[in-house]
Design a protein around this motif. Structure first.
Motif, PDB file in Angstrom:
ATOM      1  N   PHE A   1      12.663   0.392 -10.196  1.00 16.55           N
ATOM      2  CA  PHE A   1      11.618   0.034  -9.244  1.00 16.55           C
ATOM      3  C   PHE A   1      11.285   1.034  -8.071  1.00 16.55           C
ATOM      4  CE2 PHE A   1      15.382  -1.618  -6.782  1.00 16.55           C
ATOM      5  CZ  PHE A   1      14.919  -1.460  -5.545  1.00 16.55           C
ATOM      6  N   THR A   2      12.437   1.813  -7.577  1.00 18.35           N
ATOM      7  CA  THR A   2      12.150   2.895  -6.754  1.00 18.35           C
ATOM      8  C   THR A   2      11.271   4.196  -7.214  1.00 18.35           C
ATOM      9  OG1 THR A   2      14.256   3.939  -7.060  1.00 18.35           O
ATOM     10  CG2 THR A   2      14.154   2.417  -5.177  1.00 18.35           C
ATOM     11  N   THR A   3      11.629   4.409  -8.510  1.00 19.74           N
ATOM     12  CA  THR A   3      10.903   5.366  -9.165  1.00 19.74           C
ATOM     13  C   THR A   3       9.274   4.877  -9.345  1.00 19.74           C
ATOM     14  OG1 THR A   3      12.668   6.153 -10.475  1.00 19.74           O
ATOM     15  CG2 THR A   3      10.664   7.007 -11.187  1.00 19.74           C
ATOM     16  N   ALA A   4       9.076   3.638  -9.506  1.00 15.68           N
ATOM     17  CA  ALA A   4       7.730   3.156 -10.006  1.00 15.68           C
ATOM     18  C   ALA A   4       6.976   3.166  -8.469  1.00 15.68           C
ATOM     19  CB  ALA A   4       7.799   1.671 -10.553  1.00 15.68           C
ATOM     20  N   LEU A   5       7.802   2.598  -7.525  1.00 22.75           N
ATOM     21  CA  LEU A   5       7.001   2.482  -6.153  1.00 22.75           C
ATOM     22  C   LEU A   5       6.490   3.708  -5.630  1.00 22.75           C
ATOM     23  CD1 LEU A   5       6.659   0.631  -3.489  1.00 22.75           C
ATOM     24  CD2 LEU A   5       8.725   1.335  -2.854  1.00 22.75           C
TER      25      LEU A   5
ATOM     26  N   LEU B   1       4.737 -16.303  -1.807  1.00 24.84           N
ATOM     27  CA  LEU B   1       4.536 -14.589  -1.523  1.00 24.84           C
ATOM     28  C   LEU B   1       3.336 -14.229  -1.067  1.00 24.84           C
ATOM     29  CD1 LEU B   1       6.469 -13.192  -4.459  1.00 24.84           C
ATOM     30  CD2 LEU B   1       7.467 -13.181  -2.174  1.00 24.84           C
ATOM     31  N   LYS B   2       2.226 -15.210  -1.032  1.00 19.23           N
ATOM     32  CA  LYS B   2       0.878 -15.158  -1.116  1.00 19.23           C
ATOM     33  C   LYS B   2       0.485 -14.475   0.322  1.00 19.23           C
ATOM     34  CE  LYS B   2      -1.124 -19.548  -0.229  1.00 19.23           C
ATOM     35  NZ  LYS B   2      -1.811 -20.850  -0.521  1.00 19.23           N
ATOM     36  N   ASN B   3       1.184 -14.753   1.482  1.00 15.54           N
ATOM     37  CA  ASN B   3       0.965 -14.127   2.755  1.00 15.54           C
ATOM     38  C   ASN B   3       1.871 -12.879   2.991  1.00 15.54           C
ATOM     39  OD1 ASN B   3      -1.308 -15.998   3.123  1.00 15.54           O
ATOM     40  ND2 ASN B   3       0.218 -17.772   3.999  1.00 15.54           N
ATOM     41  N   ASP B   4       2.581 -12.371   2.194  1.00 13.99           N
ATOM     42  CA  ASP B   4       3.257 -11.340   2.512  1.00 13.99           C
ATOM     43  C   ASP B   4       2.582  -9.901   2.424  1.00 13.99           C
ATOM     44  OD1 ASP B   4       5.616  -9.460   2.512  1.00 13.99           O
ATOM     45  OD2 ASP B   4       6.875 -10.781   1.413  1.00 13.99           O
ATOM     46  N   ASP B   5       2.672  -9.190   3.567  1.00 18.35           N
ATOM     47  CA  ASP B   5       1.893  -7.999   3.670  1.00 18.35           C
ATOM     48  C   ASP B   5       2.588  -7.049   3.018  1.00 18.35           C
ATOM     49  OD1 ASP B   5       3.888  -7.765   5.370  1.00 18.35           O
ATOM     50  OD2 ASP B   5       2.635  -6.824   7.186  1.00 18.35           O
ATOM     51  N   ARG B   6       3.666  -6.998   2.461  1.00 24.71           N
ATOM     52  CA  ARG B   6       4.594  -5.820   1.904  1.00 24.71           C
ATOM     53  C   ARG B   6       4.212  -5.668   0.361  1.00 24.71           C
ATOM     54  NH1 ARG B   6      10.568  -8.327   2.929  1.00 24.71           N
ATOM     55  NH2 ARG B   6       9.605  -9.927   1.893  1.00 24.71           N
ATOM     56  N   THR B   7       4.273  -4.345  -0.113  1.00 22.64           N
ATOM     57  CA  THR B   7       4.161  -4.205  -1.586  1.00 22.64           C
ATOM     58  C   THR B   7       5.149  -4.969  -2.487  1.00 22.64           C
ATOM     59  OG1 THR B   7       3.248  -2.018  -1.258  1.00 22.64           O
ATOM     60  CG2 THR B   7       4.251  -2.363  -3.250  1.00 22.64           C
ATOM     61  N   MET B   8       4.749  -5.507  -3.504  1.00 21.23           N
ATOM     62  CA  MET B   8       5.660  -6.580  -4.273  1.00 21.23           C
ATOM     63  C   MET B   8       5.969  -6.132  -5.538  1.00 21.23           C
ATOM     64  SD  MET B   8       4.116 -10.225  -2.955  1.00 21.23           S
ATOM     65  CE  MET B   8       2.534  -9.537  -2.632  1.00 21.23           C
TER      66      MET B   8
ATOM     67  N   GLY C   1       0.387  -5.675  -0.971  1.00 23.28           N
ATOM     68  CA  GLY C   1       0.439  -6.936  -0.013  1.00 23.28           C
ATOM     69  C   GLY C   1      -0.739  -7.500   0.485  1.00 23.28           C
ATOM     70  N   MET C   2      -0.594  -8.327   1.296  1.00 18.13           N
ATOM     71  CA  MET C   2      -2.065  -8.995   1.885  1.00 18.13           C
ATOM     72  C   MET C   2      -2.326  -8.072   2.849  1.00 18.13           C
ATOM     73  SD  MET C   2      -2.872 -12.522   3.737  1.00 18.13           S
ATOM     74  CE  MET C   2      -2.920 -13.490   2.248  1.00 18.13           C
ATOM     75  N   SER C   3      -3.617  -7.690   2.812  1.00 20.65           N
ATOM     76  CA  SER C   3      -4.178  -6.575   4.037  1.00 20.65           C
ATOM     77  C   SER C   3      -4.390  -7.166   5.208  1.00 20.65           C
ATOM     78  CB  SER C   3      -5.587  -6.052   3.265  1.00 20.65           C
ATOM     79  OG  SER C   3      -6.482  -6.991   3.564  1.00 20.65           O
ATOM     80  N   GLN C   4      -4.235  -6.346   6.101  1.00 19.73           N
ATOM     81  CA  GLN C   4      -4.424  -6.565   7.507  1.00 19.73           C
ATOM     82  C   GLN C   4      -5.670  -7.521   7.883  1.00 19.73           C
ATOM     83  OE1 GLN C   4      -1.902  -6.839  10.169  1.00 19.73           O
ATOM     84  NE2 GLN C   4      -0.765  -6.310   8.494  1.00 19.73           N
ATOM     85  N   GLU C   5      -6.856  -6.704   7.230  1.00 20.13           N
ATOM     86  CA  GLU C   5      -8.023  -7.442   7.270  1.00 20.13           C
ATOM     87  C   GLU C   5      -8.142  -8.964   6.667  1.00 20.13           C
ATOM     88  OE1 GLU C   5      -7.391  -4.522   5.756  1.00 20.13           O
ATOM     89  OE2 GLU C   5      -8.175  -3.183   7.316  1.00 20.13           O
ATOM     90  N   THR C   6      -7.625  -9.127   5.791  1.00 21.95           N
ATOM     91  CA  THR C   6      -7.459 -10.597   4.916  1.00 21.95           C
ATOM     92  C   THR C   6      -6.575 -11.312   5.923  1.00 21.95           C
ATOM     93  OG1 THR C   6      -7.377  -9.707   2.961  1.00 21.95           O
ATOM     94  CG2 THR C   6      -6.806 -11.924   3.108  1.00 21.95           C
ATOM     95  N   MET C   7      -5.542 -10.970   6.604  1.00 21.85           N
ATOM     96  CA  MET C   7      -4.675 -11.937   7.490  1.00 21.85           C
ATOM     97  C   MET C   7      -5.677 -12.190   8.618  1.00 21.85           C
ATOM     98  SD  MET C   7      -1.003 -10.018   7.036  1.00 21.85           S
ATOM     99  CE  MET C   7      -0.089 -11.497   8.019  1.00 21.85           C
TER     100      MET C   7
ATOM    101  N   PRO D   1       1.543   1.211  -0.668  1.00 26.41           N
ATOM    102  CA  PRO D   1       2.283   1.387   0.439  1.00 26.41           C
ATOM    103  C   PRO D   1       3.782   1.217   0.249  1.00 26.41           C
ATOM    104  CG  PRO D   1       0.463   0.072   1.018  1.00 26.41           C
ATOM    105  CD  PRO D   1       0.362   0.281  -0.394  1.00 26.41           C
ATOM    106  N   THR D   2       4.584   2.205   0.921  1.00 29.94           N
ATOM    107  CA  THR D   2       5.878   1.946   0.748  1.00 29.94           C
ATOM    108  C   THR D   2       6.788   2.038   1.786  1.00 29.94           C
ATOM    109  OG1 THR D   2       6.041   4.710   0.973  1.00 29.94           O
ATOM    110  CG2 THR D   2       5.835   3.836  -1.158  1.00 29.94           C
ATOM    111  N   ASN D   3       6.024   2.115   2.934  1.00 32.37           N
ATOM    112  CA  ASN D   3       6.974   1.711   4.151  1.00 32.37           C
ATOM    113  C   ASN D   3       7.502   0.353   4.395  1.00 32.37           C
ATOM    114  OD1 ASN D   3       4.066   0.795   4.429  1.00 32.37           O
ATOM    115  ND2 ASN D   3       4.234   0.864   6.372  1.00 32.37           N
ATOM    116  N   HIS D   4       7.025  -0.637   3.721  1.00 31.31           N
ATOM    117  CA  HIS D   4       7.542  -2.092   3.594  1.00 31.31           C
ATOM    118  C   HIS D   4       7.291  -2.541   2.251  1.00 31.31           C
ATOM    119  CE1 HIS D   4       8.002  -2.248   7.873  1.00 31.31           C
ATOM    120  NE2 HIS D   4       6.861  -1.675   8.037  1.00 31.31           N
TER     121      HIS D   4
END
Length: 283
Positions: A119-123, A153-160, A225-231, A129-132
């Motif tokens: 998963f880290t290789t793919a990320l 998970l739908k409101n999570d702004d992290r890459t899943m 993840g959910m974008s800041q604009e969408t949030m 985004p890899t910061n979160h």
């Protein structure tokens, strides 16, 4: 036989290319009394490649209770055990985590060696985004449970990051589209191998791609993840349903004084305090 308690080594193995293994892992496997493998037929190929001639024993999801007890007994007798999975880091979406828990419960020493992880290789290669990020492992086989998890998970702004089997990939993508929307997504397969592949696009584009080209092999699926604009848009839409006065009353009824309520309402709605203050005058 060694005196005292033995030690368990968690040994990451290559996720594809057999050269992706550390010298330390090779040394530990050479020195171990036994190697516990998820699939001995798979692991013997790695051992043969590096001319490691050690006893192999199976330890997998279907025998982990009985075999876990057996391995703990070996460790208590002073044996050194190297635990490997089919590929990557044992303990990530496999029963290695259960053996580690048993070691903790029985006060048996263990050590996790660093190495390849899919998963880290793919990320890193995904372009997302890899910061979160959040590693979710395998989604549930049952559609109802799978959708329930995605709702959380739908409101999570992290890459899943998910692992998915080829025969369930399309169903998972369709549920992701229904619940998370048409986000950017990456599906990675055959990592570090000759036919390594990354399919990038929106969820709808990937669904169409795999309908035309049926998926093969295990996948790492990465979802934006959910974008800041969408949030922000969702937050604005939420407050459109309640007036500024009612918003103020909500805080004041909870015991918050008017001055503090004005600050909170202005912050939550993203508007100036003066606008909110004028609405609070007759409250």
């Amino acid at each position: 036989m060694r005196e005292g308690k033995g030690k368990l080594y968690i040994c990451p193995t290559p996720i594809g290319n057999l050269e992706d293994i550390t010298l330390r892992v090779l040394r530990v496997m050479q020195e171990a009394d036994v190697i516990a493998a998820e699939d001995t037929r798979h692991s013997i190929k790695l051992l043969n490649h590096y001319d490691i001639q050690k006893p192999l024993t199976s330890y997998h999801e279907h025998n982990k209770e009985a075999k876990g007890t057996h391995l703990i007994e070996k460790l208590q007798r002073g044996e050194i055990i190297a635990l490997v999975s089919d590929a990557g880091m044992p303990g990530i979406s496999d029963p290695g985590a259960d053996l580690i828990k048993l070691c903790i419960e029985h006060d048996i020493e263990f050590e996790v060696l660093p190495g390849a992880t899919a998963f880290t290789t793919a990320l890193v290669a995904s372009g997302l985004p890899t910061n979160h990020f959040a590693f979710e492992g395998f989604l549930d086989r049952e559609k109802k449970n799978r959708k329930k998890r995605l709702e959380l998970l739908k409101n999570d702004d992290r890459t899943m990051i998910f692992y998915e089997a080829p025969h369930r990939l399309e169903a998972a993508l369709k549920d992701i589209h229904e619940i998370l929307g048409n986000r950017n997504v990456v599906a990675a397969r055959e990592l570090t191998k000759r036919h390594e592949e990354f399919v990038r696009g929106t969820v709808v584009e990937l669904i169409a791609h795999f309908e035309a080209q049926p998926p093969k092999g295990e996948f790492v699926v990465l979802v934006e993840g959910m974008s800041q604009e969408t949030m922000k848009a969702m937050e604005e839409e939420k407050w459109e349903k309640i007036s500024i006065k009612d918003h103020l009353r909500m805080f004041m009824d909870a015991g918050i004084d008017k001055k503090e309520a004005v600050k909170k309402v202005a912050k939550e709605r993203g508007i100036g305090k003066r606008v909110v203050y004028e609405e609070s005058i007759d409250l």
